[in-house]
Scaffold this motif. Sequence first.
Motif, PDB file in Angstrom:
ATOM      1  N   ALA A  67       0.826  -1.208   0.000  1.00  0.00           N
ATOM      2  CA  ALA A  67       0.000   0.000   0.000  1.00  0.00           C
ATOM      3  C   ALA A  67       0.859   1.256   0.000  1.00  0.00           C
ATOM      4  O   ALA A  67       0.596   2.219  -0.743  1.00  0.00           O
ATOM      5  CB  ALA A  67      -0.931  -0.004   1.204  1.00  0.00           C
ATOM      6  N   THR A  68       1.911   1.255   0.824  1.00  0.00           N
ATOM      7  CA  THR A  68       2.797   2.418   0.869  1.00  0.00           C
ATOM      8  C   THR A  68       3.498   2.628  -0.461  1.00  0.00           C
ATOM      9  O   THR A  68       3.550   3.737  -1.003  1.00  0.00           O
ATOM     10  CB  THR A  68       3.845   2.233   1.991  1.00  0.00           C
ATOM     11  N   PHE A  69       4.038   1.560  -0.977  1.00  0.00           N
ATOM     12  CA  PHE A  69       4.766   1.637  -2.243  1.00  0.00           C
ATOM     13  C   PHE A  69       3.838   2.061  -3.373  1.00  0.00           C
ATOM     14  O   PHE A  69       4.191   2.910  -4.201  1.00  0.00           O
ATOM     15  CB  PHE A  69       5.385   0.273  -2.548  1.00  0.00           C
ATOM     16  N   ALA A  70       2.640   1.497  -3.422  1.00  0.00           N
ATOM     17  CA  ALA A  70       1.699   1.817  -4.489  1.00  0.00           C
ATOM     18  C   ALA A  70       1.267   3.277  -4.438  1.00  0.00           C
ATOM     19  O   ALA A  70       1.136   3.938  -5.471  1.00  0.00           O
ATOM     20  CB  ALA A  70       0.477   0.900  -4.409  1.00  0.00           C
ATOM     21  N   THR A  71       1.052   3.801  -3.231  1.00  0.00           N
ATOM     22  CA  THR A  71       0.624   5.191  -3.090  1.00  0.00           C
ATOM     23  C   THR A  71       1.695   6.157  -3.590  1.00  0.00           C
ATOM     24  O   THR A  71       1.420   7.082  -4.369  1.00  0.00           O
ATOM     25  CB  THR A  71       0.303   5.492  -1.622  1.00  0.00           C
ATOM     26  N   LEU A  72       2.931   5.912  -3.154  1.00  0.00           N
ATOM     27  CA  LEU A  72       4.016   6.804  -3.572  1.00  0.00           C
ATOM     28  C   LEU A  72       4.288   6.704  -5.065  1.00  0.00           C
ATOM     29  O   LEU A  72       4.493   7.720  -5.741  1.00  0.00           O
ATOM     30  CB  LEU A  72       5.279   6.483  -2.769  1.00  0.00           C
ATOM     31  N   ALA A 107      14.808   7.639  -5.521  1.00  0.00           N
ATOM     32  CA  ALA A 107      15.936   7.102  -4.769  1.00  0.00           C
ATOM     33  C   ALA A 107      15.650   7.115  -3.273  1.00  0.00           C
ATOM     34  O   ALA A 107      15.901   6.137  -2.554  1.00  0.00           O
ATOM     35  CB  ALA A 107      17.203   7.898  -5.076  1.00  0.00           C
ATOM     36  N   GLY A 108      15.103   8.254  -2.806  1.00  0.00           N
ATOM     37  CA  GLY A 108      14.742   8.305  -1.387  1.00  0.00           C
ATOM     38  C   GLY A 108      13.673   7.294  -1.043  1.00  0.00           C
ATOM     39  O   GLY A 108      13.715   6.643   0.019  1.00  0.00           O
ATOM     40  N   LEU A 109      12.701   7.150  -1.954  1.00  0.00           N
ATOM     41  CA  LEU A 109      11.630   6.185  -1.724  1.00  0.00           C
ATOM     42  C   LEU A 109      12.173   4.764  -1.695  1.00  0.00           C
ATOM     43  O   LEU A 109      11.817   3.965  -0.814  1.00  0.00           O
ATOM     44  CB  LEU A 109      10.591   6.331  -2.837  1.00  0.00           C
ATOM     45  N   VAL A 110      13.055   4.449  -2.642  1.00  0.00           N
ATOM     46  CA  VAL A 110      13.611   3.100  -2.714  1.00  0.00           C
ATOM     47  C   VAL A 110      14.444   2.787  -1.484  1.00  0.00           C
ATOM     48  O   VAL A 110      14.388   1.670  -0.936  1.00  0.00           O
ATOM     49  CB  VAL A 110      14.451   2.941  -3.998  1.00  0.00           C
ATOM     50  N   ILE A 111      15.233   3.768  -1.010  1.00  0.00           N
ATOM     51  CA  ILE A 111      16.061   3.529   0.179  1.00  0.00           C
ATOM     52  C   ILE A 111      15.191   3.208   1.390  1.00  0.00           C
ATOM     53  O   ILE A 111      15.439   2.251   2.141  1.00  0.00           O
ATOM     54  CB  ILE A 111      16.952   4.753   0.456  1.00  0.00           C
ATOM     55  N   GLY A 112      14.118   3.999   1.548  1.00  0.00           N
ATOM     56  CA  GLY A 112      13.242   3.744   2.692  1.00  0.00           C
ATOM     57  C   GLY A 112      12.539   2.402   2.588  1.00  0.00           C
ATOM     58  O   GLY A 112      12.465   1.649   3.567  1.00  0.00           O
ATOM     59  N   LEU A 113      12.031   2.112   1.396  1.00  0.00           N
ATOM     60  CA  LEU A 113      11.342   0.846   1.217  1.00  0.00           C
ATOM     61  C   LEU A 113      12.294  -0.344   1.329  1.00  0.00           C
ATOM     62  O   LEU A 113      11.925  -1.406   1.838  1.00  0.00           O
ATOM     63  CB  LEU A 113      10.651   0.820  -0.149  1.00  0.00           C
TER      64      LEU A 113
END
Length: 482
Positions: free
Chosen positions: A23-28, A192-198
């Motif tokens: 859900a988090t990944f899909a939203t972003l 990149a920021g999203l991928v690092i967090g995920l």
Amino acid sequence: MTGRTRGEKKPVSIRQQMNRLVATFATLISLVFLVVVSILTVYQSQYEDLMNNVTTASEFNLGFKDSIDLKMYYYVIESQYSEGLPISEVEDAQKLAQSLITTTTEKDSLRAITSVLDLCRNLEEKIYQIQDTDSYDDRQLQLENNVYVLTSLIQEYMYNYLYYESVHLNKLQATMTQQIFLEVVVIAAVLAGLVIGLTRHTLRLSRSITEPVTQICDRVSQVSVGDLTPREPVASGEYELAALSVGLEQMVARINQLLQETTEKQESLGKAELALLQAQINPHFLYNTMDTIIWLIEAGKTQEAVDMVSDLSAFFRHSLSKGEDVISLANEERHVTSYLHIQQVRYKDIMSYTIDIDPAIRDARLPKLTLQPLVENALYHGVKLKRGQGRIEVKGWAEDGFVVLTVTDDGVGMTSQRLEELKRSMDGGGRVGFGLATVHERLRLLFGSSAGLTLSSTEGVGTTVTVCLPRQTGQMEREAER
């Protein structure tokens, strides 16, 4: 179950954790996607307008000049190939130019396409002028000074239009590339920021899953290659994985048990069917043969009686085959030969036979009592019911890695309904045609679905039973066992 200490988090199932992550990944990703789509839509609109002009201009007949010039030349000289005035082609060119004028914005392109439209109108007038001219020399002069010149200019200006629009298209693409590059850099930084967090969150989740999953996969691989020995379930803190491992081991144990039971049943069934088949064959055959021997002795045909006893002995010796269920084709051939020799003594007035088996395949392996039931059927259900002399032919040869054996008789044959009934019985393991069904089933159990019997028969002509099995020799069996 022990109680949780203060501060300990409530366990969360794998499904819940994965749902949150997805859900988090899909939203972003959706937000990023919407931004990218919005930007690309603006550029796409500009690009499509320009591409539409280039595409429409490309529809202009590149052979326009040659086509108009040739048709007008034929018209002027009044050739038999003349198709009349090419007015429709000129009008099509005018329509194309008119449609481009309404969508063209660049000054040079607009000037070029306007010139094309004006020249097309002028060309149309010159064509009609030639039509109204009676003198051949005047027509020829107008053709060279007007039509040829105008078609050349129209084609030149159309090429200029395509050039100007292509230049403008390249400039737009360069501008789009620069702007999109800047936007991609910004988007890449966000991603990149999203991928690092995920990634950090995913790694924490994966550590609690990957090791048990790997162990379960290894176990499944072992099961897939035939290791059905029950083992201890994989230890896992995740409820789903622990339940999966326990269920897998229970399934393996159950499969192992069922396989053992199935193997035992198949062995018992095979022995029972073979014994039943032999029981059906041997008593009646033995009674009749003994009666024939007695008749030969009483008739003073001692040597024939001795030969028949010898054949009978050979027949039963090959039937026993030292307890082996799978024998060589050579032994099966000798067995059938003994059987047919015995029967020929009894039915010499109505039966003759030939056996033609390629010596190269006599080392092939097959279940014993494969050919004898087929030969018996050919005799009792084919030749014996026929009026007059009948013939049984047994043939064998190698073909594409298979051994093919045929038993053919020229007896009464079968109706199509009876033939279909036998085929269905063989496929379904029915009781109709028990001998054929048993041979067919034993071949398939031993060699797989590529082996078995096929039937063909014509009423009043005869019947052929074909045996097909993979080529296998005693040497092959020993190598397979090693």
